[in-house]
Design a protein around this motif. Sequence first.
Motif, short mmCIF file in Angstrom:
data_model
loop_
_atom_site.label_atom_id
_atom_site.label_comp_id
_atom_site.label_asym_id
_atom_site.label_seq_id
_atom_site.Cartn_x
_atom_site.Cartn_y
_atom_site.Cartn_z
N ILE A 10 18.85 -5.71 -34.36
CA ILE A 10 17.68 -5.80 -35.48
C ILE A 10 18.13 -5.15 -36.11
O ILE A 10 18.79 -3.71 -36.28
CB ILE A 10 16.62 -4.72 -34.77
CG1 ILE A 10 16.06 -5.85 -33.28
CG2 ILE A 10 15.53 -4.42 -35.24
CD1 ILE A 10 14.98 -5.49 -32.95
N GLN A 34 9.70 -3.93 -39.02
CA GLN A 34 9.93 -3.02 -38.16
C GLN A 34 9.44 -2.80 -37.05
O GLN A 34 9.64 -3.37 -36.06
CB GLN A 34 10.67 -1.79 -38.05
CG GLN A 34 11.67 -1.48 -37.63
CD GLN A 34 12.34 -0.06 -37.82
OE1 GLN A 34 12.62 0.23 -38.87
NE2 GLN A 34 12.84 1.04 -37.26
N ILE A 64 10.62 -12.57 -41.91
CA ILE A 64 11.46 -12.28 -40.45
C ILE A 64 12.14 -13.46 -39.56
O ILE A 64 11.19 -14.14 -39.20
CB ILE A 64 10.15 -11.71 -39.38
CG1 ILE A 64 10.37 -10.38 -39.88
CG2 ILE A 64 11.22 -11.33 -38.56
CD1 ILE A 64 9.61 -9.66 -39.31
N LEU A 113 8.44 -6.44 -35.47
CA LEU A 113 9.34 -7.05 -34.46
C LEU A 113 9.16 -6.15 -33.53
O LEU A 113 9.77 -7.55 -32.59
CB LEU A 113 11.00 -6.62 -35.81
CG LEU A 113 11.80 -8.00 -34.90
CD1 LEU A 113 11.94 -9.16 -34.71
CD2 LEU A 113 13.20 -7.29 -35.54
N THR A 115 18.19 -2.67 -39.92
CA THR A 115 17.35 -2.60 -41.31
C THR A 115 18.38 -2.14 -42.40
O THR A 115 17.52 -1.87 -43.39
CB THR A 115 16.26 -0.97 -40.54
OG1 THR A 115 17.44 -0.27 -40.31
CG2 THR A 115 15.89 -1.49 -38.77
N ILE A 156 19.28 -1.21 -32.42
CA ILE A 156 18.48 -0.95 -33.84
C ILE A 156 18.86 -0.10 -34.47
O ILE A 156 19.36 1.13 -33.66
CB ILE A 156 17.52 -0.22 -33.42
CG1 ILE A 156 16.38 -1.03 -32.39
CG2 ILE A 156 16.21 -0.60 -34.79
CD1 ILE A 156 14.98 -0.51 -32.09
N PHE A 164 18.15 -9.85 -36.22
CA PHE A 164 17.02 -9.72 -37.34
C PHE A 164 16.85 -8.49 -37.95
O PHE A 164 17.75 -7.44 -38.04
CB PHE A 164 15.94 -9.26 -36.25
CG PHE A 164 15.68 -10.22 -35.03
CD1 PHE A 164 16.36 -9.88 -34.18
CD2 PHE A 164 13.97 -11.02 -35.48
CE1 PHE A 164 15.29 -11.01 -32.71
CE2 PHE A 164 14.27 -11.46 -34.14
CZ PHE A 164 14.58 -11.60 -32.97
N ARG A 165 16.56 -9.02 -39.32
CA ARG A 165 16.64 -8.60 -40.60
C ARG A 165 15.52 -7.66 -41.16
O ARG A 165 14.53 -9.03 -41.17
CB ARG A 165 17.48 -8.76 -41.39
CG ARG A 165 17.69 -8.34 -42.85
CD ARG A 165 18.76 -7.64 -42.63
NE ARG A 165 18.70 -6.53 -44.60
CZ ARG A 165 18.38 -5.59 -44.66
NH1 ARG A 165 17.68 -5.01 -44.17
NH2 ARG A 165 18.55 -4.85 -45.53
N VAL A 166 14.81 -6.24 -41.13
CA VAL A 166 13.98 -5.76 -41.32
C VAL A 166 13.57 -5.22 -42.66
O VAL A 166 15.11 -4.41 -42.68
CB VAL A 166 13.29 -5.21 -40.29
CG1 VAL A 166 12.88 -6.33 -39.15
CG2 VAL A 166 14.39 -4.35 -39.65
N THR A 169 14.78 -14.82 -37.65
CA THR A 169 16.34 -14.50 -36.14
C THR A 169 17.27 -15.53 -36.93
O THR A 169 17.24 -17.11 -37.31
CB THR A 169 15.39 -14.89 -35.11
OG1 THR A 169 16.90 -14.43 -34.03
CG2 THR A 169 14.89 -16.03 -34.51
#
Lengths: 348, 334
Positions: free
Chosen positions: A148, A208, B24, A211, A150, A230, A200-202, B26
């Motif tokens: 993940i 966040q 979001i 997710l 951020t 993360i 995953f890009r938040v 993936t």
Amino acid sequence: MEIGMLPISASKRGKLLAAGYTTLHSIATTSITHLATDIEVSESEALEILNFATRNSALERSSGSNTNVIQVGGQTAWDMLNEERFSSSITTSCADLDNILGGGINCKEVTEIGGVPGIGKTQIGIQLAVNVQIPLDYGGLGGKAIYIDTEGSFMVERVLQIAEACIEDMSEYSHHFHKDNQAYGVKMHPNSILENIFYFRVCSYTEQIALVNYLDKFVTEHKDVKIIIIDSVTFHFRQDFEDMALRTRLLGEMSLKLMKLAKNFSLAVVMLNQVTTKHVEGSFQLTLALGDSWSHSCTNRIILYWNGDERHAYIDKSPSLKSASAPYSVTSRGIRNSTSSSKRIKMV
Amino acid sequence: MANKLINQLGLPKSIANIFAARNIITAKALLLMEQRVRNESLAGHLPTRLKGLDEALCGGIPFGVLTELVGPPGIGKTQFCLKLSLLASLPVNCGGLEGRVIYIDVESKFSSKRLIEIGTKSFPEIFHKKGMAQEMAGRIMILRPTSLSEFAESLHRIKVSLLQQQVKLLIIDSMAALVLGEHDSGASRQQALGWHVSFIKSLAEFSRIPIVLTNQVRSQIGDESLMYSFQARSHSTKEDTPVTFDSHLVAALGINWAHAVTIRLVLESKSGQRFIKLAKSPISPPLAFPFNITASGIVLLDDNGIEMKGPEINNIHCQGQNALSNYERVRHQL
């Protein structure tokens, strides 16, 4: 087998065995929803089976004063010890670091890693995302990773470098130990390593949190995920947050969910954190960001710092590991042992 | 092989909509790489034409992340930015991005004369063609916001052009001047900075363009380096680190900012020689390259770079004032 003792239909018995429930204890320690999904029955039927199982296993242990037996979902410390013996850890590719960690980053635990910019947090994150995929034959977990991001620091070029180096190391290892066995070629390709990292890009703290809430479902569908990284958990919570009480609450909830994920699915959760300065006893000191209440949220806490010209990792907080620090280095192949000749693991 | 986008996973419609709205999705890291190599020009990097630096950066200034240039005044940050804006406006067959450049010039340092000079000296074949200089200079848009709020407004407007894929590079020269001129107290400044950092980062992310920012320096306050509490305990008992009298500077804008940028290039002057150092980069080893400023912009003296160990690479030196004023002399001679 113990399952045979349960007064349930043969088809249900078959389903239990197929799903891997071979002892009454394994049924008794699972939750109703998990049992229901695993053997594809309704929740009420699962509850019935669970009750039978706990009753029977209670009968086994009722000798003695402890009639307050296994509540559904609970475990005795003895059972946990047995489980922990088999619990796995993910290597960091640096032997010194693995040593002080007791083998590597442990599954079923939440580990926080923090440090100043440029110390190697993202590097360790990427290394772990690659190492979790090392096949069982080579001492790894053969699992997949969730990354993940951020901050946008996940650079694919670097992941490719580290993946290629990991495969090279594995080939070398197999050459050493399986010189006679020709069939032991490493069949992994760097692209397949990249394929097994779910990225995953938040872009905000709401994303966040959304997710993290969604991860439960995702990991249920991708049971081979063994690590969630993360990077970094701090970024969105540091920008522009006015209500500190809200922030503490949100962070607390998020860390509880992650802890639950780690325990339920037997995976490792690694959270990368930034640093901030705080005023202590008349001078400024470095400390990990997000405040004091956050520092309670993780199981283990590792601080990366500069010791002279070397990078070191220090175990700041852990229920089972000793406070120690070990040197490591960041090379073009990833995280490796430090090359200085005078390295020693310092017990603090 | 198909990995699913969230809306294909059979989530209840309400959740899927929220996720889609918040963007979001993936992706498997492999798909990311393939997409970038296929779709983006030059595989996601803007070459700086400085061979050693480009090699260390896996091709050049990466798209989609923040690259910071920090150094003392007069070291060459604006010169670097001028060269980059030129490189981005070059046609694709010459190794450029053939796109528009937005140059946010806070301190009014942009010199179009110098830009043309760099262009004619570095790419004589292109610039001597009729009308090329005008076309390329015409692609560079200079904005001069005088306050942070004006800057934020311009950013919102830029977002539209980014969506239309015309802008290929954003340069902010300098970020420090924008922020430091505004607020007095630390907390509100940090908050304002925090919001802008998030916004610029998400801008970089969804538009996939390189964003270059310059930062100022300030002198180090207090004693040596900050330490953690567990270090302080052991440090007080040992006296083995010798006291150095080497004064140095640090980057402005604080530690939060240092975390937020992805790549940090430190420009400094040590014993009269200028260096450009890769102080923070997830894709490069910690290298320092000596450089000079000539008529055609920045020129590296050694493409191999000196590997620097330890946190020393973050220190910014400003020794050899004569070297800095040399530039002025060279400039006037041309």
